[in-house]
Scaffold this active site. Structure first.
Site, PDB file in Angstrom:
ATOM      1  N   HIS A   1      -1.829  -2.397  -9.814  1.00 41.11           N
ATOM      2  CA  HIS A   1      -2.916  -1.865  -8.986  1.00 41.11           C
ATOM      3  C   HIS A   1      -4.080  -2.838  -8.988  1.00 41.11           C
ATOM      4  O   HIS A   1      -4.380  -3.443 -10.011  1.00 41.11           O
ATOM      5  CB  HIS A   1      -3.386  -0.494  -9.493  1.00 41.11           C
ATOM      6  CG  HIS A   1      -4.126   0.268  -8.447  1.00 41.11           C
ATOM      7  ND1 HIS A   1      -5.471   0.121  -8.226  1.00 41.11           N
ATOM      8  CD2 HIS A   1      -3.675   1.160  -7.526  1.00 41.11           C
ATOM      9  CE1 HIS A   1      -5.822   0.904  -7.223  1.00 41.11           C
ATOM     10  NE2 HIS A   1      -4.757   1.536  -6.770  1.00 41.11           N
TER      11      HIS A   1
ATOM     12  N   HIS B   1       0.877  -1.190   0.000  1.00 35.57           N
ATOM     13  CA  HIS B   1       0.000   0.000   0.000  1.00 35.57           C
ATOM     14  C   HIS B   1       0.913   1.239   0.000  1.00 35.57           C
ATOM     15  O   HIS B   1       1.801   1.352  -0.848  1.00 35.57           O
ATOM     16  CB  HIS B   1      -0.922  -0.112   1.229  1.00 35.57           C
ATOM     17  CG  HIS B   1      -2.045   0.869   1.300  1.00 35.57           C
ATOM     18  ND1 HIS B   1      -2.376   1.751   0.301  1.00 35.57           N
ATOM     19  CD2 HIS B   1      -2.943   1.125   2.305  1.00 35.57           C
ATOM     20  CE1 HIS B   1      -3.422   2.485   0.670  1.00 35.57           C
ATOM     21  NE2 HIS B   1      -3.779   2.131   1.891  1.00 35.57           N
TER      22      HIS B   1
ATOM     23  N   ASP C   1       2.415   5.835  -6.728  1.00 34.37           N
ATOM     24  CA  ASP C   1       3.657   5.987  -5.974  1.00 34.37           C
ATOM     25  C   ASP C   1       4.893   6.092  -6.850  1.00 34.37           C
ATOM     26  O   ASP C   1       5.931   6.591  -6.403  1.00 34.37           O
ATOM     27  CB  ASP C   1       3.824   4.789  -5.019  1.00 34.37           C
ATOM     28  CG  ASP C   1       2.742   4.769  -3.969  1.00 34.37           C
ATOM     29  OD1 ASP C   1       2.391   5.853  -3.473  1.00 34.37           O
ATOM     30  OD2 ASP C   1       2.227   3.680  -3.651  1.00 34.37           O
TER      31      ASP C   1
HETATM   32  N1  COA Z   1       5.706  -6.108 -10.285  1.00 37.71           N
HETATM   33  C1  COA Z   1       5.725  -7.248 -11.021  1.00 37.71           C
HETATM   34  N2  COA Z   1       4.625  -7.977 -11.284  1.00 37.71           N
HETATM   35  C2  COA Z   1       3.466  -7.524 -10.781  1.00 37.71           C
HETATM   36  C3  COA Z   1       3.374  -6.372 -10.011  1.00 37.71           C
HETATM   37  C4  COA Z   1       4.549  -5.650  -9.777  1.00 37.71           C
HETATM   38  N3  COA Z   1       4.530  -4.537  -9.049  1.00 37.71           N
HETATM   39  N4  COA Z   1       2.087  -6.179  -9.640  1.00 37.71           N
HETATM   40  C5  COA Z   1       1.386  -7.195 -10.164  1.00 37.71           C
HETATM   41  N5  COA Z   1       2.220  -8.014 -10.832  1.00 37.71           N
HETATM   42  C6  COA Z   1       1.826  -9.217 -11.561  1.00 37.71           C
HETATM   43  C7  COA Z   1       1.582 -10.382 -10.605  1.00 37.71           C
HETATM   44  O1  COA Z   1       2.760 -11.072 -10.341  1.00 37.71           O
HETATM   45  C8  COA Z   1       0.581 -11.169 -11.390  1.00 37.71           C
HETATM   46  O2  COA Z   1       1.277 -11.819 -12.402  1.00 37.71           O
HETATM   47  P1  COA Z   1       0.901 -13.296 -12.869  1.00 37.71           P
HETATM   48  O3  COA Z   1      -0.521 -13.203 -13.367  1.00 37.71           O
HETATM   49  O4  COA Z   1       1.905 -13.617 -13.920  1.00 37.71           O
HETATM   50  O5  COA Z   1       0.998 -14.141 -11.628  1.00 37.71           O
HETATM   51  C9  COA Z   1      -0.269 -10.112 -12.065  1.00 37.71           C
HETATM   52  O6  COA Z   1       0.575  -8.976 -12.189  1.00 37.71           O
HETATM   53  C10 COA Z   1      -1.519  -9.730 -11.255  1.00 37.71           C
HETATM   54  O7  COA Z   1      -1.093  -9.265 -10.006  1.00 37.71           O
HETATM   55  P2  COA Z   1      -1.832  -9.493  -8.619  1.00 37.71           P
HETATM   56  O8  COA Z   1      -0.804  -9.735  -7.554  1.00 37.71           O
HETATM   57  O9  COA Z   1      -2.915 -10.516  -8.773  1.00 37.71           O
HETATM   58  O10 COA Z   1      -2.517  -8.126  -8.375  1.00 37.71           O
HETATM   59  P3  COA Z   1      -3.171  -7.667  -7.034  1.00 37.71           P
HETATM   60  O11 COA Z   1      -4.388  -6.937  -7.398  1.00 37.71           O
HETATM   61  O12 COA Z   1      -3.317  -8.769  -6.056  1.00 37.71           O
HETATM   62  O13 COA Z   1      -2.043  -6.710  -6.428  1.00 37.71           O
HETATM   63  C11 COA Z   1      -0.768  -4.873  -5.907  1.00 37.71           C
HETATM   64  C12 COA Z   1      -2.035  -5.360  -6.588  1.00 37.71           C
HETATM   65  C13 COA Z   1      -0.806  -3.356  -5.859  1.00 37.71           C
HETATM   66  C14 COA Z   1      -0.708  -5.406  -4.470  1.00 37.71           C
HETATM   67  C15 COA Z   1       0.444  -5.365  -6.704  1.00 37.71           C
HETATM   68  O14 COA Z   1       0.394  -4.849  -8.024  1.00 37.71           O
HETATM   69  C16 COA Z   1       1.766  -5.001  -6.059  1.00 37.71           C
HETATM   70  O15 COA Z   1       2.223  -5.715  -5.162  1.00 37.71           O
HETATM   71  N6  COA Z   1       2.404  -3.869  -6.489  1.00 37.71           N
HETATM   72  C17 COA Z   1       3.622  -3.420  -5.881  1.00 37.71           C
HETATM   73  C18 COA Z   1       3.323  -2.638  -4.606  1.00 37.71           C
HETATM   74  C19 COA Z   1       2.714  -1.288  -4.916  1.00 37.71           C
HETATM   75  O16 COA Z   1       3.208  -0.530  -5.748  1.00 37.71           O
HETATM   76  N7  COA Z   1       1.658  -0.956  -4.180  1.00 37.71           N
HETATM   77  C20 COA Z   1       1.008   0.349  -4.261  1.00 37.71           C
HETATM   78  C21 COA Z   1      -0.335   0.233  -4.897  1.00 37.71           C
HETATM   79  S1  COA Z   1      -1.042   1.856  -5.145  1.00 37.71           S
END
Ligand code: COA
Length: 377
Positions: free
Chosen positions: A268, A229, A319
């Protein structure tokens, strides 16, 4: 409870994805458009035309202030900026090893302890506490920034300086140049509210039990601290520093993806096609690079963004470009989440006030996957 039509089993919405937990008039997100509206206004419109005080007023009162209302609100906030002595003592004596968000969370909890009306949850008391925290968050974060650098905190100016200008003044000890003030103001507006994100949901869960506003904000702070987050902004800037130069960006991204690491600042839950706040912040990061005469961080960010788009097709979130903006405004690598929280207080407050007004205890269920029928004897 949603039930699967075929199996008649209750459906589990992992991570509550796609679940509508309540009705709200605060913000609307269309993840496909993509679009973010706050109180009906487009976020880019707000970032271009509002200072943070106007955004705060819009959020907590639900309407745009007229000139007199805004002037009175500015004065009220300015009067509320100073910190009580015990809170400053806490900032001074917290161990250097403590996470800056843990210190901020504890400081807000102490502000609640020191507020004799903390447990009053009528609308006037809630508004008073929301305004007090909105005014004091910058004083807290600026003092943390200076103490970490071995400097004495600089106390707030009066209403002569607006919210964003006074914030930067308390960090730097000098009044900011206008382009920097404007960029910071816009960043704070962009961060102020984002619908039912994890920290806002945490605030609403606490309010659902009819607990107090400070407890709700402390829960929000605990949630926003996490690297998935708000904590992602510190991670994003650390990543740009580690990459070091635009030439290294593609190799860094490839290696991270090969190792199945998530890159902070990308991805996201709701926006899959683009985060409208990131588009604004990309422009701002470019302007900031020009204003301070150093495009290194912007160049690295663009190179890594390009590689992510080519390989995994994942979008930068709010971010990603906010990180170089805040870094070039003088915030250190480990205190950017604190800045984000200091902006989000008004969004949290709007949701907290709304939740109290039409409260229903938030109490979901879990599908049991453990054993049954065990006996101790
Ligand atoms: N870097 C690399 N791969 C990413 C990624 C990232 N930041 N965010 C998502 N992915 C990939 C996942 O590995 C997944 O890949 P796959 O289908 O090959 O397994 C796919 O994208 C879907 O991701 P998922 O984890 O299901 O999305 P989510 O909705 O559960 O997670 C976040 C959303 C924000 C938690 C996730 O994108 C993340 O951890 N981002 C980094 C942290 C961040 O910037 N958070 C601030 C959000 S405003």
């Amino acid at each position: 409870m949603t039930v699967d039509k075929e199996s008649a089993e209750p459906v589990v919405h992992h991570g509550l994805e796609g679940v509508l937990a309540f009705e709200s008039e605060v913000a609307f997100i269309d993840g496909h458009a993509p679009e973010l509206l706050v109180r009906g206004y487009d976020i880019a419109d707000l970032a271009h035309n509002f200072g943070y005080e106007q955004m705060a007023y819009l959020l907590v009162y639900g309407q745009v202030p007229n000139a007199d209302e805004l002037a009175a609100f500015n004065t009220e906030l300015a009067d509320l900026r100073p910190l009580p002595g015990p809170v400053l003592d806490l900032l001074r004596t917290a161990p250097a090893s403590a996470h800056p968000m843990a210190v901020l969370r504890t400081a807000v909890s102490l502000l609640g302890v020191l507020d004799a009306n903390a447990d009053d949850i009528d609308q006037d008391s809630l508004l008073a506490a929301a305004k007090s925290l909105t005014a004091k968050f910058p004083t807290l974060v600026a003092a943390q920034t200076r103490l970490q650098a071995g400097l004495e905190p600089v106390g707030p100016e009066g209403a002569r300086l607006g919210h964003a200008a006074n914030y930067l003044y308390m960090v730097d000890g000098t009044e900011p140049a206008e382009p920097l003030r404007r960029a910071f103001d816009a960043a704070l507006v962009l961060y102020a509210e984002h619908e039912t994100n994890a920290s806002t949901f945490a605030c609403r869960v606490v309010v659902g039990t009819e607990s107090d506003l400070y407890s709700a904000v402390v829960a929000g702070l605990g949630a926003i601290k996490g690297p998935l987050h708000g904590g992602a902004i510190d991670g994003a800037m650390n990543m740009l520093v580690t990459i070091g130069s635009a030439d290294n960006a593609a190799a860094y991204v490839d290696a991270a993806l090969a190792a199945k690491r998530k890159l902070p600042g990308f991805g996201h839950r709701v926006y899959r096609a683009g985060d409208p706040r990131a588009s604004e912040l990309r422009e701002m990061a470019l302007e900031m690079a020009a204003a301070v005469g150093d495009s290194k961080w912007f160049d690295i960010a663009i190179a890594a963004e390009k590689r992510m788009a080519e390989t995994k097709g994942i979008i930068p979130n709010v971010d990603y470009f906010a990180a170089p903006v805040l870094y070039q405004l003088g915030f250190p690598l480990n205190l950017m989440t604190n800045v984000v929280a200091s902006a989000r207080i008004t969004g949290w407050s709007a949701h907290i006030i709304e939740q109290y007004a039409k409260n229903r205890l938030i109490r979901p269920r879990a599908r049991y996957t453990g054993e049954r029928g065990k006996r101790l004897s």
